[in-house]
Design a protein around this motif. Structure first.
Motif, PDB file in Angstrom:
ATOM      1  N   LYS A 117     -13.503   6.165  77.536  1.00 24.19           N
ATOM      2  CA  LYS A 117     -13.127   7.703  77.773  1.00 24.19           C
ATOM      3  C   LYS A 117     -11.920   8.270  76.879  1.00 24.19           C
ATOM      4  N   GLY A 118     -10.877   7.301  76.517  1.00 23.39           N
ATOM      5  CA  GLY A 118      -9.646   7.727  75.940  1.00 23.39           C
ATOM      6  C   GLY A 118      -9.712   7.736  74.455  1.00 23.39           C
ATOM      7  N   LYS A 119     -10.863   6.793  74.068  1.00 26.36           N
ATOM      8  CA  LYS A 119     -10.856   6.594  72.666  1.00 26.36           C
ATOM      9  C   LYS A 119     -11.869   6.968  71.783  1.00 26.36           C
ATOM     10  N   GLY A 120     -12.831   7.758  72.314  1.00 28.34           N
ATOM     11  CA  GLY A 120     -14.021   8.092  71.325  1.00 28.34           C
ATOM     12  C   GLY A 120     -13.923   9.686  71.120  1.00 28.34           C
ATOM     13  N   CYS A 121     -12.884  10.234  71.754  1.00 27.62           N
ATOM     14  CA  CYS A 121     -12.936  11.957  71.548  1.00 27.62           C
ATOM     15  C   CYS A 121     -13.183  12.225  69.980  1.00 27.62           C
ATOM     16  N   ASP A 122     -13.865  13.258  69.789  1.00 34.08           N
ATOM     17  CA  ASP A 122     -14.182  13.706  68.535  1.00 34.08           C
ATOM     18  C   ASP A 122     -12.771  13.849  67.704  1.00 34.08           C
ATOM     19  N   THR A 123     -12.828  13.203  66.317  1.00 34.85           N
ATOM     20  CA  THR A 123     -11.757  13.211  65.361  1.00 34.85           C
ATOM     21  C   THR A 123     -10.936  12.083  65.772  1.00 34.85           C
ATOM     22  N   PHE A 124     -11.279  11.108  66.877  1.00 30.00           N
ATOM     23  CA  PHE A 124     -10.172   9.940  66.941  1.00 30.00           C
ATOM     24  C   PHE A 124     -10.419   8.827  66.269  1.00 30.00           C
ATOM     25  N   GLY A 125     -11.158   8.866  65.389  1.00 29.62           N
ATOM     26  CA  GLY A 125     -11.413   7.604  64.497  1.00 29.62           C
ATOM     27  C   GLY A 125     -11.255   7.730  63.125  1.00 29.62           C
ATOM     28  N   PRO A 126     -10.084   8.136  62.445  1.00 29.04           N
ATOM     29  CA  PRO A 126      -9.777   8.168  61.314  1.00 29.04           C
ATOM     30  C   PRO A 126      -9.801   6.886  60.625  1.00 29.04           C
ATOM     31  N   ILE A 127     -10.701   6.613  59.193  1.00 27.58           N
ATOM     32  CA  ILE A 127     -10.852   5.641  58.670  1.00 27.58           C
ATOM     33  C   ILE A 127     -10.734   5.811  57.137  1.00 27.58           C
ATOM     34  N   GLY A 128      -9.910   4.938  56.325  1.00 23.46           N
ATOM     35  CA  GLY A 128     -10.000   4.988  55.047  1.00 23.46           C
ATOM     36  C   GLY A 128      -8.427   5.335  54.559  1.00 23.46           C
ATOM     37  N   PRO A 129      -8.195   5.474  53.405  1.00 26.23           N
ATOM     38  CA  PRO A 129      -9.052   6.198  52.223  1.00 26.23           C
ATOM     39  C   PRO A 129     -10.085   5.354  51.768  1.00 26.23           C
ATOM     40  N   TRP A 130      -9.741   3.914  51.654  1.00 22.12           N
ATOM     41  CA  TRP A 130     -10.457   3.124  50.834  1.00 22.12           C
ATOM     42  C   TRP A 130     -11.205   2.122  51.742  1.00 22.12           C
ATOM     43  N   LEU A 131     -12.225   1.385  51.295  1.00 21.16           N
ATOM     44  CA  LEU A 131     -12.810   0.155  51.732  1.00 21.16           C
ATOM     45  C   LEU A 131     -12.469  -0.813  50.622  1.00 21.16           C
ATOM     46  N   VAL A 132     -11.291  -1.770  51.109  1.00 25.53           N
ATOM     47  CA  VAL A 132     -10.984  -2.629  50.031  1.00 25.53           C
ATOM     48  C   VAL A 132     -11.482  -3.882  50.221  1.00 25.53           C
ATOM     49  N   THR A 133     -12.312  -4.476  49.313  1.00 23.17           N
ATOM     50  CA  THR A 133     -13.231  -5.731  49.417  1.00 23.17           C
ATOM     51  C   THR A 133     -12.147  -7.070  49.855  1.00 23.17           C
ATOM     52  N   ARG A 134     -12.862  -7.928  50.384  1.00 19.74           N
ATOM     53  CA  ARG A 134     -12.120  -9.112  50.712  1.00 19.74           C
ATOM     54  C   ARG A 134     -11.288  -9.966  49.821  1.00 19.74           C
ATOM     55  N   ASP A 135     -12.107  -9.769  48.571  1.00 17.95           N
ATOM     56  CA  ASP A 135     -11.459 -10.515  47.363  1.00 17.95           C
ATOM     57  C   ASP A 135      -9.960  -9.986  47.045  1.00 17.95           C
ATOM     58  N   GLU A 136      -9.715  -8.818  47.178  1.00 19.76           N
ATOM     59  CA  GLU A 136      -8.547  -8.271  46.961  1.00 19.76           C
ATOM     60  C   GLU A 136      -7.453  -8.256  47.894  1.00 19.76           C
ATOM     61  N   VAL A 137      -7.682  -8.794  49.047  1.00 16.80           N
ATOM     62  CA  VAL A 137      -6.764  -8.932  50.226  1.00 16.80           C
ATOM     63  C   VAL A 137      -6.485 -10.497  50.169  1.00 16.80           C
ATOM     64  N   ILE A 138      -5.209 -10.711  49.654  1.00 17.71           N
ATOM     65  CA  ILE A 138      -4.926 -12.232  49.548  1.00 17.71           C
ATOM     66  C   ILE A 138      -4.742 -12.747  51.005  1.00 17.71           C
ATOM     67  N   ASP A 139      -3.959 -12.082  51.884  1.00 19.10           N
ATOM     68  CA  ASP A 139      -3.904 -12.583  53.240  1.00 19.10           C
ATOM     69  C   ASP A 139      -3.964 -11.562  54.207  1.00 19.10           C
ATOM     70  N   GLU A 140      -4.876 -11.557  54.926  1.00 21.13           N
ATOM     71  CA  GLU A 140      -5.161 -10.677  56.037  1.00 21.13           C
ATOM     72  C   GLU A 140      -4.045 -10.649  57.163  1.00 21.13           C
ATOM     73  N   GLN A 141      -3.555 -11.861  57.098  1.00 22.90           N
ATOM     74  CA  GLN A 141      -2.535 -12.086  58.272  1.00 22.90           C
ATOM     75  C   GLN A 141      -1.200 -11.937  57.820  1.00 22.90           C
ATOM     76  N   ASP A 142      -0.936 -11.242  56.707  1.00 22.15           N
ATOM     77  CA  ASP A 142       0.281 -10.748  56.472  1.00 22.15           C
ATOM     78  C   ASP A 142       0.188  -9.430  55.471  1.00 22.15           C
ATOM     79  N   LEU A 143       0.093  -8.373  56.490  1.00 20.87           N
ATOM     80  CA  LEU A 143      -0.037  -7.197  55.862  1.00 20.87           C
ATOM     81  C   LEU A 143       0.749  -6.241  56.837  1.00 20.87           C
ATOM     82  N   ASP A 144       1.573  -5.301  56.102  1.00 20.35           N
ATOM     83  CA  ASP A 144       2.345  -4.427  56.720  1.00 20.35           C
ATOM     84  C   ASP A 144       1.679  -3.430  57.086  1.00 20.35           C
TER      85      ASP A 144
END
Length: 282
Positions: free
Chosen positions: A171-198
């Motif tokens: 109920k507190g997570k799905g209000c309109d506009t509560f899910g900004p995503i982006g600006p990009w979808l970066v493909t997996r091959d460009e992310v060297i280590d998903e467990q070392d991102l700031d």
């Protein structure tokens, strides 16, 4: 690749960001960026394109959610130990799972609307994971093979709706506009280590959140594997993997969003969002 969707809401076109950081139009190649374009085979085909042959998009168009037809928007709660501590909650033994309504999806720079009756609307910068291949009962060792790429998510949360209205987080997570995503979808091959991102988030220019995915309780691979035991993950599903400390609820005194505030947040390599906060109007 950095895949995008740009244009007016509901009229977005597919595109990509080239090596020089320029926006190129993909509408002559694919109809849209959706689950059908996120398999390893489809992404390899796109990667073979000569970016310079794609039309250059002039100006500074609006970016929308970087993928269309999102099927499920899944959240993981309390996935950073220091965020659990600031929330006064124990470290979970298993991932805490909730759903964000698809109707809350929002462009990365679109306004965030305070819902009617809001008292405690809060911010949460998160690493988003986009599924590229149908996943059922996958192992941790194989889990990342099912990921198409990564993105920035602001898991905006109305805490009084989430925690004081019966304990049902959705109920507190799905209000309109509560899910900004982006600006990009970066493909997996460009992310060297998903467990070392700031990760970082600012409100009105003041740093509120600073974190790194190294401190996740459950890794991306563990989360994808875990979720696949309980539901089929489909191409185009999005998972928000939890937030580091610094949310408004955990501050002393507490600080929540109000009309006129602005947020800036991002993950280096995955892009940056910026949203203005406005009041709900009928």
């Amino acid at each position: 690749m950095k895949l995008v969707r740009y244009g007016r809401p509901g009229k977005e076109k597919p595109g990509l960001i080239d090596e020089e950081g320029k926006l190129r139009d993909l509408s002559g190649v694919v109809q849209d960026i959706d689950g059908a374009q996120l398999s390893d085979k489809a992404l390899r085909k796109l990667a073979k394109l000569d970016e310079k042959t794609l039309p250059l998009v002039r100006g500074n168009p609006r970016f929308g959610v970087p993928l269309a037809k999102v099927g499920k928007f899944i959240g993981i709660g309390l996935n950073y130990a220091d965020h659990a501590a600031e929330s006064g909650m124990p470290i979970p033994a298993e991932p805490i799972v909730f759903m964000k309504a698809i109707s809350c999806l929002n462009g990365p720079d679109d306004n965030v609307v305070l819902p009617k009756g809001s008292k405690k609307t809060d911010w949460e910068v998160e690493l988003g994971v986009v599924i590229g291949t149908r996943a059922q009962y996958v192992s941790e060792e194989d889990a990342l093979k099912y990921v198409a790429g990564y993105c920035v998510v602001n898991d905006i949360s109305e805490r009084s709706f989430q925690l004081e209205r019966g304990g049902q987080w959705d109920k507190g997570k799905g209000c309109d506009t509560f899910g900004p995503i982006g600006p990009w979808l970066v493909t997996r091959d460009e992310v060297i280590d998903e467990q070392d991102l700031d990760l970082y988030l600012e409100v009105n220019g003041k740093r509120m959140q600073t974190g790194n995915t190294q401190t996740m309780i459950f890794t991306v691979a563990q989360i994808v594997s875990y979720l696949s035991q309980f539901m089929t993950l489909e191409p185009g599903d999005v998972i928000a993997t939890g937030t580091p400390p610094g949310v408004g609820q955990g501050r002393k005194p507490q600080r929540f969003l109000k009309k006129g505030d602005s947020m800036r947040l991002g993950i280096p390599g995955l892009g940056e969002q910026q949203q203005d906060v406005v009041a709900w109007t009928a």
